[in-house]
Design a protein around this motif. Structure first.
Motif, mmCIF file in Angstrom:
data_model
loop_
_atom_site.group_PDB
_atom_site.id
_atom_site.type_symbol
_atom_site.label_atom_id
_atom_site.label_comp_id
_atom_site.label_asym_id
_atom_site.label_seq_id
_atom_site.Cartn_x
_atom_site.Cartn_y
_atom_site.Cartn_z
ATOM 1 N N ILE A 76 53.792 48.395 44.299
ATOM 2 C CA ILE A 76 53.101 47.375 43.333
ATOM 3 C C ILE A 76 51.527 47.550 43.406
ATOM 4 O O ILE A 76 50.953 48.113 42.528
ATOM 5 C CB ILE A 76 53.651 46.185 43.414
ATOM 6 C CG1 ILE A 76 55.050 46.321 43.422
ATOM 7 C CG2 ILE A 76 53.132 45.074 42.763
ATOM 8 C CD1 ILE A 76 55.817 45.189 42.545
ATOM 9 N N TYR A 77 50.983 47.368 44.721
ATOM 10 C CA TYR A 77 49.657 46.923 44.866
ATOM 11 C C TYR A 77 48.910 48.294 44.385
ATOM 12 O O TYR A 77 47.799 48.259 43.690
ATOM 13 C CB TYR A 77 49.309 46.565 46.370
ATOM 14 C CG TYR A 77 49.833 45.353 46.581
ATOM 15 C CD1 TYR A 77 50.167 44.475 45.722
ATOM 16 C CD2 TYR A 77 49.986 45.118 48.067
ATOM 17 C CE1 TYR A 77 50.823 43.017 46.048
ATOM 18 C CE2 TYR A 77 50.565 43.817 48.505
ATOM 19 C CZ TYR A 77 50.957 42.804 47.580
ATOM 20 O OH TYR A 77 51.500 41.798 47.961
ATOM 21 N N SER A 78 49.329 49.431 45.051
ATOM 22 C CA SER A 78 48.378 50.665 44.767
ATOM 23 C C SER A 78 48.511 51.137 43.532
ATOM 24 O O SER A 78 47.524 51.216 42.548
ATOM 25 C CB SER A 78 48.658 51.756 45.832
ATOM 26 O OG SER A 78 48.316 53.031 45.560
ATOM 27 N N PRO A 79 49.628 51.258 42.883
ATOM 28 C CA PRO A 79 49.758 51.944 41.393
ATOM 29 C C PRO A 79 49.114 50.727 40.504
ATOM 30 O O PRO A 79 48.548 51.310 39.370
ATOM 31 C CB PRO A 79 51.348 52.181 41.176
ATOM 32 C CG PRO A 79 51.874 51.478 42.106
ATOM 33 C CD PRO A 79 51.029 51.399 43.424
ATOM 34 N N THR A 80 49.390 49.507 40.700
ATOM 35 C CA THR A 80 48.920 48.476 39.687
ATOM 36 C C THR A 80 47.368 48.422 39.682
ATOM 37 O O THR A 80 46.588 48.274 38.755
ATOM 38 C CB THR A 80 49.351 47.152 39.901
ATOM 39 O OG1 THR A 80 50.861 47.427 40.002
ATOM 40 C CG2 THR A 80 49.156 46.359 38.732
ATOM 41 N N LEU A 81 46.655 48.403 41.036
ATOM 42 C CA LEU A 81 45.351 48.657 41.176
ATOM 43 C C LEU A 81 44.844 49.518 40.475
ATOM 44 O O LEU A 81 43.578 49.680 39.799
ATOM 45 C CB LEU A 81 44.853 48.664 42.744
ATOM 46 C CG LEU A 81 43.602 48.597 43.092
ATOM 47 C CD1 LEU A 81 42.776 47.417 42.614
ATOM 48 C CD2 LEU A 81 43.286 48.621 44.576
ATOM 49 N N ASN A 82 45.355 50.850 40.667
ATOM 50 C CA ASN A 82 44.710 51.950 39.742
ATOM 51 C C ASN A 82 44.643 51.488 38.324
ATOM 52 O O ASN A 82 43.599 51.841 37.585
ATOM 53 C CB ASN A 82 45.526 53.056 39.992
ATOM 54 C CG ASN A 82 45.514 53.816 41.545
ATOM 55 O OD1 ASN A 82 44.492 53.673 42.213
ATOM 56 N ND2 ASN A 82 46.423 54.615 41.910
ATOM 57 N N LEU A 83 45.532 51.102 37.653
ATOM 58 C CA LEU A 83 45.611 50.809 36.397
ATOM 59 C C LEU A 83 44.662 49.885 36.027
ATOM 60 O O LEU A 83 43.892 49.735 34.870
ATOM 61 C CB LEU A 83 47.037 50.288 35.973
ATOM 62 C CG LEU A 83 48.215 51.294 35.690
ATOM 63 C CD1 LEU A 83 49.368 50.568 35.315
ATOM 64 C CD2 LEU A 83 47.554 52.336 34.882
ATOM 65 N N VAL A 84 44.591 48.637 36.885
ATOM 66 C CA VAL A 84 43.740 47.588 36.556
ATOM 67 C C VAL A 84 42.226 48.078 36.522
ATOM 68 O O VAL A 84 41.431 47.820 35.753
ATOM 69 C CB VAL A 84 43.934 46.520 37.570
ATOM 70 C CG1 VAL A 84 42.725 45.520 37.542
ATOM 71 C CG2 VAL A 84 45.113 45.609 37.214
ATOM 72 N N ASN A 85 41.889 48.910 37.749
ATOM 73 C CA ASN A 85 40.618 49.612 37.751
ATOM 74 C C ASN A 85 40.345 50.344 36.491
ATOM 75 O O ASN A 85 38.883 50.389 35.927
ATOM 76 C CB ASN A 85 40.310 50.280 39.130
ATOM 77 C CG ASN A 85 40.437 49.525 40.054
ATOM 78 O OD1 ASN A 85 39.804 48.404 40.038
ATOM 79 N ND2 ASN A 85 40.528 49.934 41.322
ATOM 80 N N PHE A 86 41.256 51.224 36.133
ATOM 81 C CA PHE A 86 41.077 51.850 34.805
ATOM 82 C C PHE A 86 40.960 50.964 33.550
ATOM 83 O O PHE A 86 39.708 51.313 32.690
ATOM 84 C CB PHE A 86 42.254 52.838 34.279
ATOM 85 C CG PHE A 86 42.419 53.602 33.427
ATOM 86 C CD1 PHE A 86 41.418 54.796 33.225
ATOM 87 C CD2 PHE A 86 42.885 53.287 32.238
ATOM 88 C CE1 PHE A 86 41.493 55.508 32.064
ATOM 89 C CE2 PHE A 86 43.019 53.985 31.318
ATOM 90 C CZ PHE A 86 42.121 55.190 31.112
ATOM 91 N N ILE A 87 41.438 49.925 33.416
ATOM 92 C CA ILE A 87 41.200 49.111 32.305
ATOM 93 C C ILE A 87 39.730 48.328 32.417
ATOM 94 O O ILE A 87 39.311 48.171 31.392
ATOM 95 C CB ILE A 87 42.443 48.064 32.145
ATOM 96 C CG1 ILE A 87 43.749 48.730 31.919
ATOM 97 C CG2 ILE A 87 42.398 47.016 31.021
ATOM 98 C CD1 ILE A 87 45.039 47.944 32.372
ATOM 99 N N LYS A 88 39.497 48.097 33.665
ATOM 100 C CA LYS A 88 38.278 47.334 33.754
ATOM 101 C C LYS A 88 37.217 48.215 33.530
ATOM 102 O O LYS A 88 36.188 47.966 32.747
ATOM 103 C CB LYS A 88 38.090 46.758 35.187
ATOM 104 C CG LYS A 88 38.662 45.781 35.626
ATOM 105 C CD LYS A 88 38.540 45.145 37.047
ATOM 106 C CE LYS A 88 39.144 44.023 37.282
ATOM 107 N NZ LYS A 88 39.221 43.629 38.713
ATOM 108 N N SER A 89 37.278 49.652 33.770
ATOM 109 C CA SER A 89 36.166 50.551 33.594
ATOM 110 C C SER A 89 36.139 50.664 31.928
ATOM 111 O O SER A 89 35.034 51.401 31.270
ATOM 112 C CB SER A 89 36.658 52.157 33.938
ATOM 113 O OG SER A 89 37.603 52.649 33.253
ATOM 114 N N LEU A 90 36.953 50.333 31.215
ATOM 115 C CA LEU A 90 36.916 50.399 29.749
ATOM 116 C C LEU A 90 36.618 49.091 29.162
ATOM 117 O O LEU A 90 36.511 48.950 27.986
ATOM 118 C CB LEU A 90 38.560 50.728 29.121
ATOM 119 C CG LEU A 90 39.038 52.118 29.429
ATOM 120 C CD1 LEU A 90 40.511 52.472 29.228
ATOM 121 C CD2 LEU A 90 38.192 53.356 29.054
#
Ligand code: CP3
Length: 334
Positions: free
Chosen positions: A215-229
């Motif tokens: 949960i933490y690691s894969p979701t963090l990756n997505l959250v950072n990706f969305i924030k970068s957009l």
């Protein structure tokens, strides 16, 4: 700026925007009418004329601040070539998962299969931007999608004992899911989604020791990706054991809480904007109870950035009049 953006980006309190998870769905007679004529659920999601109409149905009736695009988290395995069907009174049924096959899918193949979701988003967002309302795109979290893709149907209260048997396979699939979730999110944003919600409906199935990996690691990756957009992201790690730890590690822009949580405890522990909480079963009671429970959440989160929503999707047996009353109660609250 839309009211939901005001809450998430500017941390405004006491403006109480509202939308409802699964707001486009079976409790609405106008949805059931379309659904009866369209037996194949995935095909319906991929018909941009009908899916944009369904997306906007609840906004025609109620004074909601956002539309969530009519699609499903299982569009992702469908786009990867796994068979996905919905059976009446059973729920989703997925075909066998073939790692070799899904490893060969590329972005062009995937987008070709699901691009009509993006067309629907484009249509809906053009309309909503003019009305200062948000268009919410969404995905399932990697963990929840992994559960469906391996289990091939909704799990019950626990995972099968052999779920983690082939860890190599699981990790390979997780990486593929993550790669295509980013593609799916990027296309939704490019088409006009101005908020993304990540649904982790089966977060509650995991033991604490497995949370970092799945949960933490894969979701963090997505959250950072969305924030970068530059788009806000709302996470809903349903029934996860520790919401505070999730928020501290994953740092979404807002978090949706489920109805088993004590909202006062959440208010003490969580500093980011909060969404949701009301038990969808309350909509099956009477107006007085609904009013009391709704005001309870509004009072507790009065001085906190708060978006009104439920603690899980609205139930199909809900009377639309109760939804109307709920929206009015929220909008009239001062
Ligand atoms: O307003 C909206 O929220 C519409 C878009 C939407 C749907 N599904 C449409 C839908 C969203 C955001 C979802 C998310 C979804 N789908 C989740 C995460 C949220 C949650 O409920 O935990 C999950 C786990 C799924 C998978 C899924 N889709 C299941 C388990 C089911 C069957 C159970 C059910 O409620 O029927 C679906 C079908 C589905 N997705 C329907 C709708 C409107 C009902 C389809 C029908 O008409 O038969």
């Amino acid at each position: 700026m839309s009211p939901i953006d005001e809450v998430i980006k500017n941390k405004k309190t006491n403006i109480n925007p509202i939308w409802i998870m699964r707001q486009a769905g079976r409790y609405l007679p106008e949805f059931r009418k379309i659904r009866e004529k369209n037996k194949d659920f995935i095909k319906l999601c991929l018909n941009e004329e009908l899916s944009s109409e369904i997306t906007l149905q609840p906004l025609k009736r109620f004074n909601l601040d956002a539309a969530i695009i009519f699609s499903d988290i299982l569009i992702l395995p469908y786009g990867l070539g796994q068979k996905v069907e919905f059976e009446k009174n059973f729920g989703p049924k997925l075909g066998d998962l073939n790692l070799n096959k899904i490893s060969q899918i590329d972005e062009v193949d995937f987008v070709e299969k699901v691009h009509r979701v993006y067309k629907a988003i484009k249509k809906v967002s053009l309309d909503l931007n003019l009305k200062n309302k948000s268009t919410i795109g969404f995905v399932g979290a990697p963990w929840t999608l992994l559960v469906y893709m391996i289990n091939q149907q909704s799990p019950k209260k626990t995972l099968k004992a052999n779920f983690f048997k082939d860890e190599f396979l699981i990790n390979r699939i997780l990486l593929i899911i993550e790669k295509f979730l980013k593609i799916h999110i990027k296309h939704q944003i490019d088409s006009g989604a101005n908020i993304i919600q990540i649904f982790d409906s089966w977060a509650g199935l995991l033991e604490e020791k497995d949370l970092p990996n799945y949960i933490y690691s894969p979701t963090l990756n997505l959250v950072n990706f969305i924030k970068s957009l530059n788009v806000p992201v709302i996470c809903f790690p349903r029934e996860i054991k520790n919401y505070k730890e999730f928020c501290d590690i994953v740092k979404p822009d807002a978090v949706n809480i489920d109805y088993n949580l004590n909202p006062k405890e959440i208010l003490k522990n969580i500093k980011i904007p909060i969404q949701g909480g009301l038990d969808p079963k309350i909509l099956l009671t009477d107006k007085e109870t609904l009013r009391k429970e709704t005001i309870k959440y509004l009072e507790i989160f009065k001085n906190h950035p708060y978006i009104f929503n439920l603690g899980h999707g609205i139930l199909p047996e809900t009377n639309p009049d109760m939804v109307e009353y709920l929206v009015k109660t929220v909008k009239d609250f001062k």
